[in-house]
Design an enzyme around this catalytic site. Sequence first.
Site, PDB file in Angstrom:
ATOM      1  N   GLN A 118       4.818  12.451 -13.928  1.00 25.16           N
ATOM      2  CA  GLN A 118       3.587  11.841 -13.396  1.00 25.16           C
ATOM      3  C   GLN A 118       2.720  12.919 -12.775  1.00 25.16           C
ATOM      4  O   GLN A 118       3.170  13.661 -11.911  1.00 25.16           O
ATOM      5  CB  GLN A 118       3.935  10.783 -12.344  1.00 25.16           C
ATOM      6  CG  GLN A 118       2.732  10.211 -11.610  1.00 25.16           C
ATOM      7  CD  GLN A 118       2.482  10.904 -10.272  1.00 25.16           C
ATOM      8  OE1 GLN A 118       3.425  11.297  -9.595  1.00 25.16           O
ATOM      9  NE2 GLN A 118       1.213  11.088  -9.907  1.00 25.16           N
ATOM     10  N   TYR A 174      -0.808  13.897 -10.692  1.00 25.63           N
ATOM     11  CA  TYR A 174      -2.061  13.602 -10.009  1.00 25.63           C
ATOM     12  C   TYR A 174      -3.042  14.629 -10.561  1.00 25.63           C
ATOM     13  O   TYR A 174      -2.725  15.820 -10.608  1.00 25.63           O
ATOM     14  CB  TYR A 174      -1.919  13.809  -8.506  1.00 25.63           C
ATOM     15  CG  TYR A 174      -1.184  12.707  -7.811  1.00 25.63           C
ATOM     16  CD1 TYR A 174      -1.637  11.401  -7.887  1.00 25.63           C
ATOM     17  CD2 TYR A 174      -0.050  12.973  -7.057  1.00 25.63           C
ATOM     18  CE1 TYR A 174      -0.970  10.378  -7.224  1.00 25.63           C
ATOM     19  CE2 TYR A 174       0.617  11.964  -6.391  1.00 25.63           C
ATOM     20  CZ  TYR A 174       0.157  10.667  -6.473  1.00 25.63           C
ATOM     21  OH  TYR A 174       0.809   9.665  -5.828  1.00 25.63           O
ATOM     22  N   ARG A 233      -2.723   6.036   6.041  1.00 19.61           N
ATOM     23  CA  ARG A 233      -1.309   5.774   6.373  1.00 19.61           C
ATOM     24  C   ARG A 233      -1.079   5.971   7.875  1.00 19.61           C
ATOM     25  O   ARG A 233      -0.506   6.972   8.309  1.00 19.61           O
ATOM     26  CB  ARG A 233      -0.399   6.682   5.559  1.00 19.61           C
ATOM     27  CG  ARG A 233      -0.670   6.634   4.062  1.00 19.61           C
ATOM     28  CD  ARG A 233       0.519   6.103   3.275  1.00 19.61           C
ATOM     29  NE  ARG A 233       0.154   5.976   1.862  1.00 19.61           N
ATOM     30  CZ  ARG A 233       0.555   6.810   0.912  1.00 19.61           C
ATOM     31  NH1 ARG A 233       1.346   7.823   1.211  1.00 19.61           N
ATOM     32  NH2 ARG A 233       0.193   6.626  -0.339  1.00 19.61           N
ATOM     33  N   HIS A 281       0.758   0.737  -6.159  1.00 21.59           N
ATOM     34  CA  HIS A 281       1.348   1.913  -5.517  1.00 21.59           C
ATOM     35  C   HIS A 281       2.332   1.485  -4.402  1.00 21.59           C
ATOM     36  O   HIS A 281       2.458   2.145  -3.381  1.00 21.59           O
ATOM     37  CB  HIS A 281       0.230   2.791  -4.931  1.00 21.59           C
ATOM     38  CG  HIS A 281       0.487   4.268  -5.012  1.00 21.59           C
ATOM     39  ND1 HIS A 281      -0.123   5.088  -5.919  1.00 21.59           N
ATOM     40  CD2 HIS A 281       1.268   5.092  -4.270  1.00 21.59           C
ATOM     41  CE1 HIS A 281       0.256   6.344  -5.737  1.00 21.59           C
ATOM     42  NE2 HIS A 281       1.115   6.379  -4.734  1.00 21.59           N
ATOM     43  N   ASP A 323       5.066  -2.095 -11.472  1.00 23.11           N
ATOM     44  CA  ASP A 323       5.903  -1.791 -10.309  1.00 23.11           C
ATOM     45  C   ASP A 323       5.269  -2.392  -9.074  1.00 23.11           C
ATOM     46  O   ASP A 323       4.180  -2.965  -9.133  1.00 23.11           O
ATOM     47  CB  ASP A 323       6.160  -0.279 -10.150  1.00 23.11           C
ATOM     48  CG  ASP A 323       4.977   0.510  -9.590  1.00 23.11           C
ATOM     49  OD1 ASP A 323       4.072  -0.064  -8.938  1.00 23.11           O
ATOM     50  OD2 ASP A 323       4.952   1.734  -9.801  1.00 23.11           O
ATOM     51  N   GLY A 375       7.318  -3.815  -5.401  1.00 25.11           N
ATOM     52  CA  GLY A 375       8.044  -4.938  -4.815  1.00 25.11           C
ATOM     53  C   GLY A 375       9.236  -5.433  -5.598  1.00 25.11           C
ATOM     54  O   GLY A 375       9.834  -6.429  -5.207  1.00 25.11           O
TER      55      GLY A 375
HETATM   56  C1  LIG Z   1       7.989   7.589  -0.813  1.00 21.75           C
HETATM   57  C2  LIG Z   1       7.073   7.256  -1.947  1.00 21.75           C
HETATM   58  C3  LIG Z   1       6.388   8.264  -2.603  1.00 21.75           C
HETATM   59  C4  LIG Z   1       5.547   7.957  -3.683  1.00 21.75           C
HETATM   60  N1  LIG Z   1       4.955   8.981  -4.361  1.00 21.75           N
HETATM   61  C5  LIG Z   1       4.255   8.691  -5.490  1.00 21.75           C
HETATM   62  C6  LIG Z   1       3.753   9.745  -6.293  1.00 21.75           C
HETATM   63  O1  LIG Z   1       3.952  10.912  -6.007  1.00 21.75           O
HETATM   64  N2  LIG Z   1       3.074   9.392  -7.411  1.00 21.75           N
HETATM   65  C7  LIG Z   1       2.844   8.085  -7.784  1.00 21.75           C
HETATM   66  O2  LIG Z   1       2.228   7.824  -8.807  1.00 21.75           O
HETATM   67  N3  LIG Z   1       3.330   7.080  -7.032  1.00 21.75           N
HETATM   68  C8  LIG Z   1       4.036   7.357  -5.909  1.00 21.75           C
HETATM   69  N4  LIG Z   1       4.565   6.331  -5.180  1.00 21.75           N
HETATM   70  C9  LIG Z   1       4.420   4.946  -5.644  1.00 21.75           C
HETATM   71  C10 LIG Z   1       5.570   4.562  -6.568  1.00 21.75           C
HETATM   72  O3  LIG Z   1       5.515   5.273  -7.776  1.00 21.75           O
HETATM   73  C11 LIG Z   1       5.551   3.077  -6.907  1.00 21.75           C
HETATM   74  O4  LIG Z   1       4.272   2.727  -7.373  1.00 21.75           O
HETATM   75  C12 LIG Z   1       5.927   2.193  -5.719  1.00 21.75           C
HETATM   76  O5  LIG Z   1       6.870   2.816  -4.896  1.00 21.75           O
HETATM   77  C13 LIG Z   1       6.500   0.906  -6.234  1.00 21.75           C
HETATM   78  O6  LIG Z   1       6.731   0.037  -5.180  1.00 21.75           O
HETATM   79  P1  LIG Z   1       8.169  -0.211  -4.520  1.00 21.75           P
HETATM   80  O7  LIG Z   1       8.471   0.965  -3.654  1.00 21.75           O
HETATM   81  O8  LIG Z   1       7.920  -1.455  -3.753  1.00 21.75           O
HETATM   82  O9  LIG Z   1       9.181  -0.396  -5.614  1.00 21.75           O
HETATM   83  C14 LIG Z   1       5.374   6.615  -4.084  1.00 21.75           C
HETATM   84  C15 LIG Z   1       6.069   5.601  -3.403  1.00 21.75           C
HETATM   85  C16 LIG Z   1       6.914   5.908  -2.358  1.00 21.75           C
HETATM   86  C17 LIG Z   1       7.661   4.800  -1.692  1.00 21.75           C
END
Ligand SMILES: Cc1cc2nc3c(=O)[nH]c(=O)nc-3n(C[C@H](O)[C@H](O)[C@H](O)COP(=O)(O)O)c2cc1C
Length: 404
Positions: free
Chosen positions: A145, A147, A182, A296, A326, A328
């Site tokens: 992934q 950015y 945040r 996210h 994704d 939840g």
């Molecule tokens: C600690 C953390 C770091 C994350 N970092 C990224 C990231 O670097 N890139 C990204 O596309 N999403 C990031 N996300 C979002 C996750 O890819 C995903 O969309 C999200 O965690 C899904 O929700 P869930 O934690 O409820 O399963 C992050 C989420 C968390 C919890």
Amino acid sequence: MTTDSTASRTAAVPLPSRLRQVLSLDDFERLAKRHLPRPIHAYISGAVEDNASLAENRSAFADLAFVPRTLVGVAQRDPGFELFGRRYSAPFGVAPMGIAALSAYRGDLVLAQAAQQAGLPAIMSGSSLIRLEDVMAAAPHTWFQAYLPGDQAQIDALLDRVAAAGVQTLVITVDTPVSANRENNVRAGFSTPLRPSLGLAWQGISHPRWLLGTFLRTLLRHGMPHFENNYAHRGAPILSASVMRDFSDRSHLAWPHLRAIRQRWQGQLVVKGILAAQDAVLARDHGADALIVSNHGGRQLDGAVAPLRVLPGIVRAVPDLPVMLDSGVRRGTDVLKALALGARCVFVGRPFNYAASVAGPAGAAHAMALLREEVLRDMAMLGVTRLEQVTAACVRPARAWDGF
Ligand SMILES: Cc1cc2nc3c(=O)[nH]c(=O)nc-3n(C[C@H](O)[C@H](O)[C@H](O)COP(=O)(O)O)c2cc1C
């Protein structure tokens, strides 16, 4: 094909004692809260502002109920599915999570390898502390992934590096045009880079298993972790009193950038962070091969709609694209509800991060096995033997009455 939902349990190696009480993904969170320094736990668990989307992500699943069918013969069940020419063992995978190697020793490697061994997709974050090349060498099917950096020359250089590392599936996250608010990170003392302070030192000392087993072990064996994959070159260190992280401005990025990526990138192109059906169509028209409907994990725009609620409309808008979801997902029932509304598969974030944090490879493997067993068991009770049978007919609004 699995004939019985206990099969994977009996075949598994004995569980480390710490994991015997971990019966569901949420159980990992309780262990992780004790294990991790407060700023790091807050970074993972937290969402944004008033946590409205975080809560909605869960209630959307609760608003949907199953209508199980009975006596259909479900002894032979297969929770596998196919995507981009590869067969996976269950319809879920690891969502990309930044700085996973700060919460778990070699976190990105642990998650990618556990997923590969379990036959699941895993997406490595671009905001990671281990070189992409090292993860691809250990788990060659890992998705990456990115950015998008701020300008086209940087984007091109990153794409060339990602291709050279052997990545076949590139995920572009599009829901972060600016940094989210945040507040929980600020309150808990979390920042990137982390700023050395007495409070931070105390957090380390008072969490000795993390300090010795993750942070000092990383420092001794691999040196100070840096952001390795935001650009074609190395970025800022994770701990520094003075270095500023180079968050290049992404607010000007627009659909033509996606088209330019499509022209340069030969592999599969997935767009993550779509919530509007119009954007799903635009993503497809600009060359996306698949989408991840996501808010996210409630970490960007607070109040953004829960992905599950917009999933059916998006699937209708781009019937020719695989649509994933994704945010939840915590239970096998959640996985099946998303599939019933048209998702090809789902991704799980926080629970897999916690699992790797508290118990490394064994933790990650246990979390993945638990969720797969739930899917398999729930398929039986739903009355399906293959995922293609999980359709809209399997679910209905939880609170609507029949016959009135
Ligand atoms: C600690 C953390 C770091 C994350 N970092 C990224 C990231 O670097 N890139 C990204 O596309 N999403 C990031 N996300 C979002 C996750 O890819 C995903 O969309 C999200 O965690 C899904 O929700 P869930 O934690 O409820 O399963 C992050 C989420 C968390 C919890």
